[in-house]
Motif scaffolding. Structure first.
Motif, PDB file in Angstrom:
ATOM      1  N   ILE A 199       0.850  -1.190   0.000  1.00 41.82           N
ATOM      2  CA  ILE A 199       0.000   0.000   0.000  1.00 41.82           C
ATOM      3  C   ILE A 199       0.886   1.239   0.000  1.00 41.82           C
ATOM      4  O   ILE A 199       1.908   1.272   0.677  1.00 41.82           O
ATOM      5  CB  ILE A 199      -0.918   0.020   1.259  1.00 41.82           C
ATOM      6  N   GLY A 200       0.474   2.239  -0.768  1.00 43.98           N
ATOM      7  CA  GLY A 200       1.096   3.560  -0.704  1.00 43.98           C
ATOM      8  C   GLY A 200      -0.013   4.587  -0.633  1.00 43.98           C
ATOM      9  O   GLY A 200      -1.011   4.469  -1.348  1.00 43.98           O
ATOM     10  N   GLY A 201       0.139   5.589   0.236  1.00 44.21           N
ATOM     11  CA  GLY A 201      -0.914   6.595   0.319  1.00 44.21           C
ATOM     12  C   GLY A 201      -0.560   7.688   1.296  1.00 44.21           C
ATOM     13  O   GLY A 201       0.610   7.859   1.645  1.00 44.21           O
ATOM     14  N   GLY A 202      -1.583   8.424   1.728  1.00 38.96           N
ATOM     15  CA  GLY A 202      -1.347   9.481   2.699  1.00 38.96           C
ATOM     16  C   GLY A 202      -2.321  10.627   2.556  1.00 38.96           C
ATOM     17  O   GLY A 202      -3.368  10.510   1.900  1.00 38.96           O
ATOM     18  N   GLU A 203      -1.919  11.739   3.185  1.00 37.19           N
ATOM     19  CA  GLU A 203      -2.760  12.934   3.182  1.00 37.19           C
ATOM     20  C   GLU A 203      -2.340  13.817   2.014  1.00 37.19           C
ATOM     21  O   GLU A 203      -1.161  13.926   1.700  1.00 37.19           O
ATOM     22  CB  GLU A 203      -2.568  13.671   4.518  1.00 37.19           C
ATOM     23  N   ARG A 204      -3.324  14.452   1.395  1.00 33.08           N
ATOM     24  CA  ARG A 204      -3.056  15.236   0.179  1.00 33.08           C
ATOM     25  C   ARG A 204      -2.836  16.705   0.512  1.00 33.08           C
ATOM     26  O   ARG A 204      -3.402  17.227   1.475  1.00 33.08           O
ATOM     27  CB  ARG A 204      -4.217  15.112  -0.807  1.00 33.08           C
ATOM     28  N   LEU A 205      -2.089  17.322  -0.344  1.00 37.84           N
ATOM     29  CA  LEU A 205      -1.839  18.755  -0.196  1.00 37.84           C
ATOM     30  C   LEU A 205      -3.148  19.509  -0.456  1.00 37.84           C
ATOM     31  O   LEU A 205      -3.664  19.461  -1.572  1.00 37.84           O
ATOM     32  CB  LEU A 205      -0.801  19.146  -1.247  1.00 37.84           C
ATOM     33  N   ALA A 206      -3.658  20.193   0.557  1.00 36.35           N
ATOM     34  CA  ALA A 206      -4.951  20.852   0.388  1.00 36.35           C
ATOM     35  C   ALA A 206      -4.815  22.321   0.007  1.00 36.35           C
ATOM     36  O   ALA A 206      -5.782  22.953  -0.416  1.00 36.35           O
ATOM     37  CB  ALA A 206      -5.772  20.716   1.681  1.00 36.35           C
ATOM     38  N   ASP A 207      -3.605  22.869   0.159  1.00 34.12           N
ATOM     39  CA  ASP A 207      -3.396  24.297  -0.043  1.00 34.12           C
ATOM     40  C   ASP A 207      -3.098  24.628  -1.504  1.00 34.12           C
ATOM     41  O   ASP A 207      -2.177  24.069  -2.106  1.00 34.12           O
ATOM     42  CB  ASP A 207      -2.214  24.735   0.846  1.00 34.12           C
ATOM     43  N   GLU A 250       0.328  24.514  -6.360  1.00 34.95           N
ATOM     44  CA  GLU A 250       0.792  25.122  -7.619  1.00 34.95           C
ATOM     45  C   GLU A 250       2.319  25.105  -7.676  1.00 34.95           C
ATOM     46  O   GLU A 250       2.918  24.759  -8.699  1.00 34.95           O
ATOM     47  CB  GLU A 250       0.286  26.570  -7.725  1.00 34.95           C
ATOM     48  N   GLN A 251       2.920  25.420  -6.548  1.00 34.47           N
ATOM     49  CA  GLN A 251       4.386  25.441  -6.466  1.00 34.47           C
ATOM     50  C   GLN A 251       4.946  24.034  -6.737  1.00 34.47           C
ATOM     51  O   GLN A 251       5.896  23.868  -7.493  1.00 34.47           O
ATOM     52  CB  GLN A 251       4.783  25.926  -5.068  1.00 34.47           C
ATOM     53  N   ARG A 252       4.331  23.024  -6.136  1.00 36.21           N
ATOM     54  CA  ARG A 252       4.817  21.645  -6.316  1.00 36.21           C
ATOM     55  C   ARG A 252       4.685  21.174  -7.769  1.00 36.21           C
ATOM     56  O   ARG A 252       5.551  20.488  -8.291  1.00 36.21           O
ATOM     57  CB  ARG A 252       4.036  20.684  -5.412  1.00 36.21           C
ATOM     58  N   ILE A 253       3.593  21.567  -8.387  1.00 33.46           N
ATOM     59  CA  ILE A 253       3.388  21.170  -9.790  1.00 33.46           C
ATOM     60  C   ILE A 253       4.510  21.761 -10.649  1.00 33.46           C
ATOM     61  O   ILE A 253       5.077  21.078 -11.504  1.00 33.46           O
ATOM     62  CB  ILE A 253       1.980  21.604 -10.270  1.00 33.46           C
ATOM     63  N   ASP A 254       4.870  23.015 -10.337  1.00 32.67           N
ATOM     64  CA  ASP A 254       5.977  23.645 -11.071  1.00 32.67           C
ATOM     65  C   ASP A 254       7.304  22.956 -10.758  1.00 32.67           C
ATOM     66  O   ASP A 254       8.090  22.665 -11.661  1.00 32.67           O
ATOM     67  CB  ASP A 254       6.064  25.146 -10.727  1.00 32.67           C
ATOM     68  N   GLU A 255       7.550  22.702  -9.473  1.00 34.08           N
ATOM     69  CA  GLU A 255       8.817  22.041  -9.077  1.00 34.08           C
ATOM     70  C   GLU A 255       8.983  20.683  -9.751  1.00 34.08           C
ATOM     71  O   GLU A 255      10.082  20.280 -10.105  1.00 34.08           O
ATOM     72  CB  GLU A 255       8.863  21.843  -7.556  1.00 34.08           C
ATOM     73  N   ASP A 303      -8.790  23.270  -9.287  1.00 37.23           N
ATOM     74  CA  ASP A 303     -10.152  23.720  -8.935  1.00 37.23           C
ATOM     75  C   ASP A 303     -10.622  23.094  -7.621  1.00 37.23           C
ATOM     76  O   ASP A 303     -11.381  23.696  -6.866  1.00 37.23           O
ATOM     77  CB  ASP A 303     -11.149  23.309 -10.034  1.00 37.23           C
ATOM     78  N   LEU A 304     -10.190  21.855  -7.361  1.00 35.37           N
ATOM     79  CA  LEU A 304     -10.611  21.182  -6.128  1.00 35.37           C
ATOM     80  C   LEU A 304     -10.111  21.950  -4.910  1.00 35.37           C
ATOM     81  O   LEU A 304     -10.692  21.880  -3.839  1.00 35.37           O
ATOM     82  CB  LEU A 304     -10.088  19.736  -6.077  1.00 35.37           C
ATOM     83  N   ARG A 305      -8.995  22.700  -5.094  1.00 35.81           N
ATOM     84  CA  ARG A 305      -8.457  23.523  -3.993  1.00 35.81           C
ATOM     85  C   ARG A 305      -9.070  24.925  -4.015  1.00 35.81           C
ATOM     86  O   ARG A 305      -8.993  25.649  -3.026  1.00 35.81           O
ATOM     87  CB  ARG A 305      -6.939  23.635  -4.118  1.00 35.81           C
ATOM     88  N   PRO A 356      -9.012  18.986   4.199  1.00 36.57           N
ATOM     89  CA  PRO A 356      -8.039  17.902   4.344  1.00 36.57           C
ATOM     90  C   PRO A 356      -8.653  16.622   3.791  1.00 36.57           C
ATOM     91  O   PRO A 356      -9.870  16.406   3.924  1.00 36.57           O
ATOM     92  CB  PRO A 356      -7.848  17.768   5.865  1.00 36.57           C
ATOM     93  N   HIS A 357      -7.848  15.796   3.179  1.00 39.10           N
ATOM     94  CA  HIS A 357      -8.357  14.512   2.701  1.00 39.10           C
ATOM     95  C   HIS A 357      -7.200  13.553   2.494  1.00 39.10           C
ATOM     96  O   HIS A 357      -6.060  13.984   2.329  1.00 39.10           O
ATOM     97  CB  HIS A 357      -9.206  14.660   1.428  1.00 39.10           C
ATOM     98  N   ALA A 358      -7.522  12.279   2.556  1.00 44.08           N
ATOM     99  CA  ALA A 358      -6.465  11.265   2.506  1.00 44.08           C
ATOM    100  C   ALA A 358      -6.999   9.991   1.887  1.00 44.08           C
ATOM    101  O   ALA A 358      -8.215   9.785   1.807  1.00 44.08           O
ATOM    102  CB  ALA A 358      -5.936  10.987   3.915  1.00 44.08           C
ATOM    103  N   GLY A 359      -6.069   9.163   1.464  1.00 43.89           N
ATOM    104  CA  GLY A 359      -6.451   7.890   0.859  1.00 43.89           C
ATOM    105  C   GLY A 359      -5.218   7.071   0.576  1.00 43.89           C
ATOM    106  O   GLY A 359      -4.108   7.438   0.967  1.00 43.89           O
ATOM    107  N   PHE A 360      -5.417   5.983  -0.122  1.00 46.70           N
ATOM    108  CA  PHE A 360      -4.258   5.150  -0.470  1.00 46.70           C
ATOM    109  C   PHE A 360      -4.592   4.264  -1.653  1.00 46.70           C
ATOM    110  O   PHE A 360      -5.741   4.223  -2.117  1.00 46.70           O
ATOM    111  CB  PHE A 360      -3.810   4.300   0.734  1.00 46.70           C
TER     112      PHE A 360
END
Ligand code: 4AD
Ligand code: MG
Length: 434
Positions: free
Chosen positions: A359-367, A372-377, A390-392, A398-402
Motif C-alpha cells: 500500500i502507498g498513500g497518505g494525506e493530500r496537499l490541500a493548499d 501550484e508550487q509543487r506542480i511547477d517544481e 479547482d478542487l483547492r 483535508p483529505h487522505a487515501g491510499f
C-alpha cells in the motif's frame, strides 16, 4: 436425462447418476479398467470405466484419450474414502466433444517446464490446479475489498484510463495517440478520486493502472489492478487505520473462504492468522536507523529499495506501516507535515515475509498556492492540472487515501515468489503475449 452437475457438487449426489462437463486431466489404463481423471474448473474427480460395464465404443473412446480432450461424461457418484475428493465416478457413458490429436498433444505435461515456456502458454497454464487456486484467491481478495468499502458507505466511482497528465511521476508514463493529442494510460485513479471524494465524501475506485516499469523485478508489472479509497476530511492517521482494517479484513475473508486453495498453494496459514489489527507503525526516520544498524547503505533522504523493505519487515509477523518519508522521494500531491515540512504525511504498508510495499498513500496537499508550487517544481504541465487545482479553489478540505496493488496483495497472501502468477495475463517489460 441425469442432472448436469459441477464436480464441486458431487457430494450432494452420492449414489445418483449425473452428467459432468469438462476435460480429461489424466488417464491411467490397466487392461480392462480405465481410470480417467476429469476436471471441470470446479474440481477433479476420478472416473472408473469397466470394460464389461459400458458399450464397447465408449470404452474405446476413452482408451488412449489425450490430455485436455473435452468431454461430457455420465456416471454414478460413489463415495470412496481413498479418493482425493472423497468420491469417484462409475462411468456409464462418455461423449468426446474434441479429441486432442495425439500428434499434437497438450503442451503442458506434469514434467517440469521452465517459467518462460509456461508464461508463453499462459492461456493453457491457467487450467492447472495451482493456477486455478491463485485465480480463486485473487477473486476472493477483490470481492473482499469491494465488500469492505461497500459495507462502510463508500461509493464506487470509476476513474478514467486515458488521462492528460501524470499522477505518479513522468518516468513510467505510457503515452498513446489520442486523435490529434497525446494521452497517457492512467498510473493511478487518485486525482480523480479526490474530485469524487469532494462529491460523495467517501469513495473508491478499482481498475487497471499502467506503469512503464523498465526494470525486471518480482514485484512490478506494467499493467496492474489497484483499489484506491479516498476520504474527505480524513488525515494521515485515518488512512493508516483504514488500510490496516482493510488488509486484516481481506486476509480474514481469504482464510474463511479459501483454505483449500491456500493448501494447494502450500501457503503457511499460521502466518496469515497473525494478521490482526493494530499493525506496528514507525516513522521513516526510525526505519532509516534500523536499516543502518542492519548494514544498509541507506542515507536519510533516499528511498527504500526492495532489500531495505525486506530487512525492515524482518522480525515482524504483521504488515508494517512506515510513515513520513522525505517529500523529495514522494509524489507532488503529498501534504507536508506542518511540524516538519521536509517530510510528507504519507505511508507505505510493507507486507511481512519480505513481500515489500503493498500500500502507498497518505494525506493530500490541500493548499492551493503550495500545490501550484509543487506542480511547477515537478515540471508538470500546469494546464493539464487546472481541473485538479479547482478542487483547492472550491471548498478545499483535508483529505487522505491510499492505493493497494491487487497483485502485490495476491502474491503475499498466496505466498508466491513473483507477481507474474498473480494476474491472469501478466504484462511486463518483456511480455505482451499471450
Ligand atoms: O505507491 P503507489 O505508486 O501509489 C499511488 O499510485 C497512489 N496514487 C495511490 C493512492 O494514494 N491513491 O502505488 C500504490 C500501490 C503500491 O503500493 C503497489 O502495491 C502497487 O500500487 N504498485 C504496483 N503493483 C504492481 N506493479 C507495479 N509496477 C506497481 N506499482 C505500484
Ligand atoms: Mg509507492
Amino acid at each position: 436425462m441425469p442432472p448436469i452437475v459441477e464436480i464441486r457438487q458431487v457430494s450432494e449426489h452420492a449414489g445418483q447418476e449425473v452428467v459432468l462437463q469438462g476435460w480429461l486431466y489424466n488417464l491411467r489404463e490397466s487392461g480392462k479398467l480405465l481410470f480417467p481423471l476429469f476436471r471441470d474448473g470446479t474440481g477433479i474427480i476420478q472416473g472408473v470405466v469397466v470394460k464389461s460395464a459400458v458399450p464397447p465404443e465408449v470404452f474405446e473412446s476413452v482408451r488412449g484419450l489425450t490430455q485436455e480432450s473435452s468431454l461430457r461424461v455420465t456416471g454414478k457418484v460413489r463415495a470412496d474414502k481413498r479418493a482425493p475428493g472423497g468420491f469417484e465416478l462409475d462411468v456409464v457413458n462418455v461423449e468426446v466433444l474434441q479429441r486432442v490429436p495425439a500428434e499434437t498433444p497438450y503442451p503442458i505435461t506434469p514434467k517440469d517446464h521452465g517459467i518462460e515456456f509456461l508464461m508463453d502458454h499462459r492461456h493453457l497454464w491457467l487450467r492447472s490446479t495451482r493456477q486455478r487456486a491463485i485465480l480463486g484467491v485473487r477473486h476472493e481478495i477483490i470481492k473482499a475489498v469491494r465488500d469492505f468499502f461497500d459495507n462502510r458507505g463508500f461509493t464506487l466511482v470509476d476513474t478514467p484510463i486515458f488521462t492528460p497528465a501524470a499522477c505518479e511521476g513522468t518516468t513510467t508514463l505510457f503515452e498513446v495517440n489520442y486523435f490529434e493529442e497525446k494521452a497517457y494510460l492512467t498510473q493511478s485513479g487518485q486525482l480523480y478520486n479526490e474530485a469524487a471524494a469532494m462529491a460523495v465524501g467517501k469513495t473508491y475506485c478499482f481498475g487497471p493502472t499502467f506503469r512503464a516499469e523498465k526494470s525486471k523485478t518480482r514485484r512490478h508489472l506494467t499493467e496492474f489492478w489497484m483499489v484506491e479509497p479516498e476520504v474527505a476530511y480524513a488525515h494521515l492517521d485515518d488512512a493508516m487505520t483504514l488500510g490496516e482494517e482493510m488488509v486484516a479484513f481481506i486476509v480474514e475473508r481469504v482464510l474463511e473462504k479459501r483454505r483449500p486453495e491456500l493448501q494447494i498453494l502450500e501457503r503457511n496459514v499460521e502466518n496469515l492468522e497473525k494478521i490482526k489489527t493494530p499493525f506496528p507503525r514507525m516513522t521513516y526516520d526510525e526505519a532509516v536507523k534500523i536499516l543502518q544498524s542492519k548494514g544498509s547503505e541507506i542515507q536519510w533522504g533516499g528511498d527504500f529499495g526492495a532489500t531495505d523493505e525486506t530487512m525492515l519487515s524482518e522480525g515482524s509477523d504483521k504488515p508494517l506501516l512506515v510513515h513520513r518519508y522525505p517529500s523529495q522521494v514522494k509524489a507532488f500531491y503529498m501534504a507536508p507535515d506542518p511540524e516538519r515540512p521536509e517530510v510528507a504525511l504519507c505511508v507505505d504498508m510493507l507486507a511481512p515475509e519480505g513481500y515489500g510495499e503493498v500500500i502507498g498513500g497518505g494525506e493530500r496537499l490541500a493548499d492551493l498556492a503550495l500545490l501550484e508550487q509543487r506542480i511547477d517544481e515537478h515540471k508538470l504541465p500546469r494546464k493539464a492540472f487546472e481541473w485538479y487545482l479547482d478542487l483547492r479553489r472550491y471548498g478545499t478540505v483535508p483529505h487522505a487515501g491510499f492505493g493497494m496493488g491487487i497483485e502485490r496483495a495476491v502474491a503475499w497472501i498466496c505466498g508466491l515468489e513473483h507477481v507474474r502468477e498473480t494476474i491472469p495475463f501478466a504484462r511486463m517489460l518483456n511480455r505482451l503475449t499471450p
